[in-house]
Every structure is written in structure tokens, then in C-alpha cells.
Design a protein around this motif. Structure first.
Motif, PDB file in Angstrom:
ATOM      1  N   LYS A   5      14.512   4.981 -37.585  1.00 37.26           N
ATOM      2  CA  LYS A   5      15.628   5.601 -38.318  1.00 37.26           C
ATOM      3  C   LYS A   5      16.729   4.549 -38.384  1.00 37.26           C
ATOM      4  CE  LYS A   5      18.302   9.907 -38.580  1.00 37.26           C
ATOM      5  NZ  LYS A   5      19.643   9.343 -38.761  1.00 37.26           N
ATOM      6  N   SER A  27      18.573   4.507 -45.608  1.00 37.06           N
ATOM      7  CA  SER A  27      17.322   3.957 -45.082  1.00 37.06           C
ATOM      8  C   SER A  27      17.329   2.440 -44.993  1.00 37.06           C
ATOM      9  CB  SER A  27      16.148   4.410 -45.967  1.00 37.06           C
ATOM     10  OG  SER A  27      16.307   3.939 -47.289  1.00 37.06           O
ATOM     11  N   GLU A  85      13.719  18.988 -32.724  1.00 37.22           N
ATOM     12  CA  GLU A  85      14.177  17.728 -32.160  1.00 37.22           C
ATOM     13  C   GLU A  85      14.926  17.994 -30.859  1.00 37.22           C
ATOM     14  OE1 GLU A  85      16.579  15.688 -34.994  1.00 37.22           O
ATOM     15  OE2 GLU A  85      14.916  15.251 -36.352  1.00 37.22           O
ATOM     16  N   LYS A 112       9.473   2.296 -42.720  1.00 40.40           N
ATOM     17  CA  LYS A 112       9.982   1.973 -41.392  1.00 40.40           C
ATOM     18  C   LYS A 112      10.003   0.448 -41.275  1.00 40.40           C
ATOM     19  CE  LYS A 112       8.095   6.213 -39.397  1.00 40.40           C
ATOM     20  NZ  LYS A 112       7.130   6.792 -38.440  1.00 40.40           N
ATOM     21  N   THR A 165      21.616   1.138 -36.043  1.00 34.95           N
ATOM     22  CA  THR A 165      20.243   1.647 -35.986  1.00 34.95           C
ATOM     23  C   THR A 165      20.166   2.795 -34.991  1.00 34.95           C
ATOM     24  OG1 THR A 165      19.560  -0.644 -36.315  1.00 34.95           O
ATOM     25  CG2 THR A 165      17.829   0.966 -35.818  1.00 34.95           C
ATOM     26  N   SER A 166      19.644   3.945 -35.413  1.00 33.69           N
ATOM     27  CA  SER A 166      19.563   5.119 -34.556  1.00 33.69           C
ATOM     28  C   SER A 166      18.297   5.107 -33.694  1.00 33.69           C
ATOM     29  CB  SER A 166      19.597   6.386 -35.409  1.00 33.69           C
ATOM     30  OG  SER A 166      19.349   7.532 -34.619  1.00 33.69           O
ATOM     31  N   ASP A 167      17.124   4.993 -34.319  1.00 29.93           N
ATOM     32  CA  ASP A 167      15.851   5.055 -33.591  1.00 29.93           C
ATOM     33  C   ASP A 167      15.056   3.778 -33.848  1.00 29.93           C
ATOM     34  OD1 ASP A 167      16.862   7.589 -33.350  1.00 29.93           O
ATOM     35  OD2 ASP A 167      15.151   8.620 -34.248  1.00 29.93           O
ATOM     36  N   LYS A 196      15.916   6.437 -29.055  1.00 28.13           N
ATOM     37  CA  LYS A 196      16.255   7.480 -30.019  1.00 28.13           C
ATOM     38  C   LYS A 196      17.736   7.821 -29.898  1.00 28.13           C
ATOM     39  CE  LYS A 196      11.656   9.577 -30.082  1.00 28.13           C
ATOM     40  NZ  LYS A 196      10.848  10.791 -29.821  1.00 28.13           N
ATOM     41  N   LYS A 197      18.349   8.046 -31.063  1.00 28.15           N
ATOM     42  CA  LYS A 197      19.750   8.478 -31.160  1.00 28.15           C
ATOM     43  C   LYS A 197      20.720   7.457 -30.573  1.00 28.15           C
ATOM     44  CE  LYS A 197      18.648  13.348 -31.565  1.00 28.15           C
ATOM     45  NZ  LYS A 197      18.786  13.269 -33.022  1.00 28.15           N
TER      46      LYS A 197
END
Length: 488
Positions: free
Chosen positions: A466, A473, A171, A388, A420-422, A441-442
């Protein structure tokens, strides 16, 4: 890094805490994570006061241990000030015996042995430690790291073979990796304590990564060092006597991430004449220099990382970024018609408010899909499970849109860990053919603003790749706004 493995935990004290103090002695036991013995922690006996010649006895374990011929009993301890230690053993006949240790404690960890030869053949039902000092002690720590009773027999050393990396994942542009290791062992339940896993460094040093009691280990989120192209791991078997056996090594190769890769977004894509736009560089870590070309802008070129520009005339303008690495290698990306400039004040409309939505799932009616577009921050759409999760918003008709605002968990009063991360944002006019316009992302923010070039679309789909900062989740979106210009 912090780590734990319950299957490798030692036997915790049976009693919390049984203390017999003479005189005005005061001993307070606790678990000490700052002064660990061989990883993990130790027991700390804080001697708030230990008068000279007065004993404090801490009963630790109830037991059912047979003292075999040749058995050995020892502890590994240390003390801020010199202390004498005896063990008090209660035998099966309820007789208590006191056995002095073979040395005084110092501030260094050391093994202290107790001679139990005369009690061979008997059974121990309780184990205690008695602490005394020749000089008075006040507010000094005494630590117990390990207590060992063996049957006197030599434990066979363990040998390993066939170490390999069975799975790997990278990653953050190849700067962080996760690796699953496995190996073969000739150990059995009678001689195995566990396996220690180390990272071997180029300078000959090694770093402890963790331990396992099975023939596998997962190296989680290992950071790649600068100019490192491969990393070697060593697996060391430890038998029940604490002896290291024949170790094995295996290694991984890191991906080549030296090439530059250009990427960028704009903080807004529809502006009035003269309004400032910030171009946000998202190029990879290998990029050290930047070359911008911004059609119709002032300035029209820039070498700044995140330049700010404005436009003197109405129109639609493209932006090009060239990313350059230390070797002068280049990578270029262009976004055509990215910026729309108007000769009037820009007023964006939220086309998502109270519109029809479709979600893959929801927890209950009070946390259903429509709650994400009702204009309220005390309601949310929440979905659980491993998939997802996605939400599709039908704007009712095709609209000119250029920005999506999302209020995540923190904006609704929940922990930032739930943000929410991604996630991705896709657009469609027929609810069948989709175009991705945002890929985040992130993210750690509780409120996000994602801009993209003005596009006509009726449907907007947001997918939580993610849903949180950790392993949870469940997605939690409190409000979604889809912004754009009203059709004139």
C-alpha cells in the motif's frame, strides 16, 4: 463520519447571491455545514442587521416550474430570533407575487407553507424569500434546510426486500470491516428520493451510516464495538415526499478475534556487550499479558510489554514471547538466533549505496530506481499505477545484513499522506528464492528502521503493498540503506 454523494445532492441556488436590502439591512448568505437539515448542510442567511419592519429579499432560484392543481409549496427553516418569511415568485408574465408563510420562524426546524392555490396553471420563473422581523435583529442566523414544490398528488410509498451482504473484508484483527450491501426495491424514478442506511445497536438505537440512490451501498471502515459479535444494518427507502417506506435488514458476523497471537521485533539485532536492546511487542489486541524468555539476557524473563535487555557475553541468542488473553489462553512464538552480541564496537555499513537496482516501473529517468540508493534526499524512485511496486537491490555479493532504513515521501519534503503504509522486505542469495524478513502494516512515519536477525544475502527486495496512506497508488522512496557488518 464525514460522507458525501453528489448523486444525492439537492438543487443548489441558481444565484450566489442576489440580495435586495431595505434601509441599512445587511444579510450575508452562505452554506452552513454546522447546522445541517436532514444531513448535509443548510443555507445560512446571517442577519448582521435586520431593522424592525425592514425587509431583506434573497433571490435563490431561476426555474421553469408549472403550478399544477392542488400543488403545495413549502420550506423548512429555523431562526435564532423570530422572523416572518414570504416567498416572492416571479411568474411567466414577469409579474411578481408575494405570499406570506403560515407561521413565524423559531429556533426549531419547522415546515412553513405558502398558499399558491390562486396561481394554479401558471409557471414560476424565479423564486425568492423575503425576511422581515418585528424586532431589530443583529448577528443572528436564519437557516433554510429544504424548499419543496409538489404537484399535490400523494407519492407512493416504497417497499424493499431481499437485503443481503454481497461482500465483506476485515482489517486490524477483525476490529474494522468493510461491507457491500444490496437489496431489491419496487421504487421507480417518479417516487424514489433515495435510501438511508443505518447500523442497529443492541440498545435499540441506530446510527446513520450514509445514503444511496441505487440498490447498493458500501459500509466503509466500520469499527467493531467491544464484545460485539454481529452487526445488523437497516435500509430505509425514502420517497419524494420524504416519507419512509417498508425497510429491510441484513447482518454480518464478525470474526473471532478473542484468541491471542504473539508477535514481536527488536529495535536492533546486532549489538556490543552491555548495549541495550528494546523488544517491541506486536501481539494482537486480544493479548493482555506478556511472558518473555530472552536467552543470555539481563533480565532473562519479563512480563513487560516492551522490555529492555542487555547481554553480558558475546554470542547469538534466541527470544521467545508468550501472549496471553483475558481467559488465560496462550500463544507462543520464538525467534532463534535473533540477537547477535559482539565484544567490540558495532559499526554497520550501508551495502546498498550506488549499487545496481531493478524496479517494476518508474515515472521518468529523473525518478528511476537508482535514485533510491544514490545517498541523496533530493532524489527519489517513483512509480505509478495499480500494481504492487517493488525494487530489488543487488549488493554485488553476499553480505551479512541485519537492518534496512527507508526514507519515505515525508523525509523528501512531501506530504506525510504519501508515506508508504504497507510494505515487505525479502532477502535472497540467487534472486529466485526469497525469504520475507519484514512485513510492515499501517506505517505513518517518514523514516523507518526495520531490524531482523543477521542474515547473509546478496539481494534485497522491497515491495510497496500500500504505497500511501490513502488511495494514491504511487510509491515514493527517497533513499534505501541496507545495513550490516563487513565480512572480516
Amino acid at each position: 463520519m464525514d460522507w458525501n454523494d453528489r448523486s444525492l445532492a439537492g438543487i443548489l441556488p441558481s444565484y450566489r447571491w442576489m440580495i435586495d436590502n431595505e434601509g441599512d439591512n445587511k444579510i450575508t448568505p452562505s452554506f452552513d455545514f454546522a447546522n445541517a437539515y436532514n444531513g448535509g448542510n443548510s443555507l445560512k442567511f446571517m442577519a448582521e442587521h435586520l431593522a424592525a419592519g425592514k425587509a431583506s429579499t434573497v433571490t435563490l432560484f431561476a426555474s421553469d416550474l408549472h403550478i399544477a392543481k392542488g400543488a403545495k409549496f413549502s420550506v423548512n427553516m429555523r431562526s435564532d430570533q423570530a422572523v416572518k418569511v414570504s416567498t416572492i415568485l416571479e411568474l411567466a408574465n414577469r409579474k411578481k407575487v408575494s405570499i406570506a408563510g403560515d407561521k413565524e420562524l423559531t429556533d426549531k426546524w419547522s415546515e412553513m407553507n405558502f398558499d399558491i392555490k390562486k396561481y394554479e396553471g401558471q409557471k414560476i420563473e424565479k423564486i425568492a424569500l423575503k425576511l422581515t422581523a418585528d424586532k431589530s435583529i443583529d448577528f443572528k442566523a436564519i437557516n433554510l434546510g429544504e424548499m419543496t414544490l409538489t404537484n399535490g398528488q400523494k407519492v407512493k410509498q416504497i417497499s424493499l426486500s431481499d437485503a443481503k451482504v454481497t461482500d465483506e473484508a476485515f482489517e486490524e484483527e477483525g476490529t474494522v470491516g468493510g461491507f457491500r450491501l444490496s437489496w431489491q426495491s419496487d421504487a421507480n424514478k417518479n417516487n424514489l428520493y433515495g435510501y438511508e442506511i443505518y447500523q442497529l445497536n443492541d440498545d435499540g438505537s441506530k446510527e446513520f451510516l450514509g445514503a444511496s440512490n441505487i440498490n447498493a451501498f458500501f459500509v466503509n471502515a466500520l469499527k467493531r464495538g467491544k464484545n460485539i459479535n454481529s452487526t445488523k444494518f437497516e435500509i430505509v427507502p425514502i420517497n419524494k415526499s420524504g416519507e419512509a417506506g417498508h425497510s429491510v435488514t441484513t447482518s454480518i458476523k464478525w470474526p473471532d478475534n478473542s484468541l491471542p497471537k504473539a508477535a514481536f521485533v527488536a529495535d536492533k539485532t546486532v549489538v556490543k556487550v552491555g548495549e541495550q536492546v528494546t523488544l517491541i511487542n506486536q501481539s494482537n489486541l486480544a493479548t493482555t499479558k506478556y511472558k518473555w524468555e530472552i536467552e543470555g539476557a539481563s533480565p532473562a524473563t519479563s512480563t513487560e510489554k516492551n522490555p529492555q535487555v542487555s547481554f553480558a557475553k558475546a554470542g547469538t541468542y534466541s527470544v521467545k514471547l508468550t501472549a496471553i488473553n483475558e481467559k488465560g489462553q496462550e500463544n507462543t512464538i520464538s525467534q532463534t538466533a535473533l540477537i547477535t552480541v559482539l565484544d567490540q564496537q558495532v559499526e554497520l555499513t550501508n551495502f546498498a549505496l550506488n549499487q545496481s537496482v531493478k524496479v517494476d516501473s518508474f515515472t521518468n529517468e529523473s525518478e528511476s530506481g537508482p535514485k533510491a540508493v544514490d545517498g541523496k534526499l533530493d532524489t527519489k524512485w517513483c512509480a505509478v499505477g495499480p500494481s504492487k511496486h517493488n525494487i530489488t537491490i543487488d549488493l554485488g555479493k553476499s553480505e551479512k545484513i541485519n537492518q534496512v532504513l527507508i526514507d519515505h515521501a515525508q523525509k523528501g519534503g512531501e506530504s506525510p499522506d504519501m508515506n508508504t503504509s504497507d510494505y515487505t522486505i525479502e532477502l535472497s542469495n540467487d534472486n529466485q528464492n526469497w525469504t520475507e524478513v519484514v512485513n510492515v502494516k499501517k506505517n505513518k512515519l517518514g523514516e523507518t528502521k526495520d531490524s531482523f536477525k543477521q542474515t547473509e544475502a546478496r539481494y534485497v527486495r522491497i515491495t510497496a503493498i500500500k504505497p500511501t496512506q490513502g488511495a494514491d497508488s504511487a510509491v515514493r522512496l527517497y533513499e534505501i540503506q541496507v545495513l550490516g557488518l563487513k565480512n572480516s
